[in-house]
Structure formats: structure tokens, C-alpha cells
Design a protein around this motif. Structure first.
Motif, PDB file in Angstrom:
ATOM      1  N   HIS A  63       7.820  10.850  40.907  1.00  0.00           N
ATOM      2  CA  HIS A  63       7.057  11.554  39.960  1.00  0.00           C
ATOM      3  C   HIS A  63       7.816  12.238  38.868  1.00  0.00           C
ATOM      4  O   HIS A  63       8.703  12.817  39.405  1.00  0.00           O
ATOM      5  N   ILE A  64       7.751  11.951  37.621  1.00  0.00           N
ATOM      6  CA  ILE A  64       8.535  12.596  36.602  1.00  0.00           C
ATOM      7  C   ILE A  64       7.519  13.243  35.779  1.00  0.00           C
ATOM      8  O   ILE A  64       6.449  13.262  35.381  1.00  0.00           O
ATOM      9  N   GLY A  65       8.155  14.484  35.135  1.00  0.00           N
ATOM     10  CA  GLY A  65       7.530  15.551  34.545  1.00  0.00           C
ATOM     11  C   GLY A  65       8.478  16.281  33.621  1.00  0.00           C
ATOM     12  O   GLY A  65       9.651  16.436  33.895  1.00  0.00           O
ATOM     13  N   ALA A  66       8.001  16.891  32.578  1.00  0.00           N
ATOM     14  CA  ALA A  66       8.870  17.523  31.820  1.00  0.00           C
ATOM     15  C   ALA A  66       8.503  19.012  31.795  1.00  0.00           C
ATOM     16  O   ALA A  66       7.367  19.586  31.695  1.00  0.00           O
ATOM     17  N   VAL A  67       9.614  19.844  32.001  1.00  0.00           N
ATOM     18  CA  VAL A  67       9.498  21.307  32.244  1.00  0.00           C
ATOM     19  C   VAL A  67      10.668  22.057  31.388  1.00  0.00           C
ATOM     20  O   VAL A  67      11.832  21.498  31.547  1.00  0.00           O
ATOM     21  N   ASP A  68      10.172  22.942  30.536  1.00  0.00           N
ATOM     22  CA  ASP A  68      11.383  23.581  29.525  1.00  0.00           C
ATOM     23  C   ASP A  68      12.376  22.508  28.926  1.00  0.00           C
ATOM     24  O   ASP A  68      13.442  22.886  28.903  1.00  0.00           O
ATOM     25  N   ASN A  69      11.828  21.543  28.408  1.00  0.00           N
ATOM     26  CA  ASN A  69      12.725  20.658  27.516  1.00  0.00           C
ATOM     27  C   ASN A  69      13.545  19.925  28.236  1.00  0.00           C
ATOM     28  O   ASN A  69      14.749  19.300  27.824  1.00  0.00           O
ATOM     29  N   ARG A  70      13.177  19.620  29.611  1.00  0.00           N
ATOM     30  CA  ARG A  70      14.059  18.814  30.451  1.00  0.00           C
ATOM     31  C   ARG A  70      13.006  18.004  31.342  1.00  0.00           C
ATOM     32  O   ARG A  70      11.853  18.209  31.658  1.00  0.00           O
ATOM     33  N   ILE A  72      12.342  16.572  35.092  1.00  0.00           N
ATOM     34  CA  ILE A  72      12.446  16.542  36.462  1.00  0.00           C
ATOM     35  C   ILE A  72      11.859  15.605  37.354  1.00  0.00           C
ATOM     36  O   ILE A  72      10.599  15.322  37.176  1.00  0.00           O
ATOM     37  N   ALA A  73      12.365  14.896  38.138  1.00  0.00           N
ATOM     38  CA  ALA A  73      11.941  14.033  39.183  1.00  0.00           C
ATOM     39  C   ALA A  73      11.775  14.271  40.555  1.00  0.00           C
ATOM     40  O   ALA A  73      12.668  14.717  41.119  1.00  0.00           O
ATOM     41  N   SER A  74      10.650  14.020  41.205  1.00  0.00           N
ATOM     42  CA  SER A  74      10.452  14.395  42.785  1.00  0.00           C
ATOM     43  C   SER A  74      10.620  12.670  43.148  1.00  0.00           C
ATOM     44  O   SER A  74       9.609  11.991  42.801  1.00  0.00           O
ATOM     45  N   ILE A  75      11.401  12.563  43.956  1.00  0.00           N
ATOM     46  CA  ILE A  75      11.706  11.055  44.291  1.00  0.00           C
ATOM     47  C   ILE A  75      11.731  11.040  45.936  1.00  0.00           C
ATOM     48  O   ILE A  75      12.607  11.703  46.632  1.00  0.00           O
ATOM     49  N   VAL A  76      10.840  10.224  46.537  1.00  0.00           N
ATOM     50  CA  VAL A  76      10.609  10.044  47.856  1.00  0.00           C
ATOM     51  C   VAL A  76      11.238   8.859  48.020  1.00  0.00           C
ATOM     52  O   VAL A  76      11.025   7.861  47.803  1.00  0.00           O
ATOM     53  N   LEU A  77      12.373   8.786  49.102  1.00  0.00           N
ATOM     54  CA  LEU A  77      13.016   7.499  49.762  1.00  0.00           C
ATOM     55  C   LEU A  77      12.464   6.849  50.536  1.00  0.00           C
ATOM     56  O   LEU A  77      11.803   7.569  51.617  1.00  0.00           O
ATOM     57  N   HIS A  78      12.810   5.698  50.989  1.00  0.00           N
ATOM     58  CA  HIS A  78      12.347   4.796  51.938  1.00  0.00           C
ATOM     59  C   HIS A  78      13.089   5.244  53.338  1.00  0.00           C
ATOM     60  O   HIS A  78      12.628   5.169  54.332  1.00  0.00           O
ATOM     61  N   LYS A  79      14.349   5.471  53.329  1.00  0.00           N
ATOM     62  CA  LYS A  79      15.060   6.021  54.547  1.00  0.00           C
ATOM     63  C   LYS A  79      15.683   7.435  53.875  1.00  0.00           C
ATOM     64  O   LYS A  79      16.110   7.627  52.692  1.00  0.00           O
TER      65      LYS A  79
END
Length: 130
Positions: A63-70, A72-79
């Protein structure tokens, strides 16, 4: 990509070793590390890391979003990437920031943050910094 994975694994293990030494010194309970925070140099590096993880089939969710001109991604891995940590919070470095890139922090799962704050105050721990 291999550099990113090697760096995040190595730097996280080093951080957790320092945390364990700190935790032992202050006789703190064990806290479960849950998320790795990692700073990318710029948008190109941010995209490169996500693309490489995706190309290797390591991403379960992103999930990717923009916060304060940058970005940020929350990445959930398979392992897990280290120990039992499945989540990477990938952050693009703020524009014009002098912040270092690479491992930024490790988030720990706690059920009540106020309890942890009181515990640190009672033990006269001003802050934790690896």
C-alpha cells in the motif's frame, strides 16, 4: 536488490542486538519486533526497491501513499525478512532532508503504549536510540 536485502537484514539484526543489550540492562520485558522502517534515498530508489521485491515475488500486499511530499509504502512480505518480521515500512527520504538512508527504526508490538511510557519513566529511561 541484493544490496537492499543484505543491508536490511544486517542492519536490523545489529539493531535488535543493541536493543536486546539495552533491554537486558534495564530488565525490560521482551517486546515483539513487528515492522522495519527503512528510508530510500529518493523516488527512484523507492521504486527500485518495491519493483525488485515484486519481481522476486516477495510481496503479499503493498500500500503506497503520499505524506508531506514523499511516498511511504507498507509492504507485507510472504515470508519474514528477519526473525518473525513480515512488514517493511519503506519511506522516501523527505526532500532536502539530511536524514540518513537505510534502516530508520524497528516498531515493536505493544498492547498499551501508555504502560510502556510509564515503565520507561519509572526506570528513568529518557529515550532509546540504537
Amino acid at each position: 536488490m541484493a544490496d537492499f536485502l543484505a543491508d536490511i537484514k544486517s542492519s536490523t539484526k545489529d539493531y535488535l542486538k543493541k536493543w536486546e543489550d539495552f533491554r537486558t540492562k534495564y530488565k525490560l520485558e521482551e517486546f515483539k519486533p513487528a515492522t522495519i522502517g527503512y528510508k530510500a534515498e529518493n523516488i527512484a530508489n523507492f521504486n527500485e526497491i518495491i519493483s525488485a521485491l515484486a519481481e522476486q515475488g516477495l510481496i503479499e500486499q503493498c500500500h503506497i501513499g503520499a505524506v508531506d511530499n514523499r511516498y511511504i509504502a507498507s509492504i507485507v512480505l510472504h515470508k519474514p525478512i528477519v526473525d518473525d518480521i513480515y512488514i517493511i515500512k519503506l519511506m522516501q527520504k523527505r526532500p532536502k532532508s539530511a536524514d540518513p538512508t537505510g534502516l530508520d527504526h524497528v516498531d515493536f508490538y505493544v498492547t498499551d503504549l501508555a504502560d510502556i511510557e510509564r515503565l520507561f519513566q519509572n526506570k528513568e529511561i529518557a529515550s532509546w536510540g540504537a
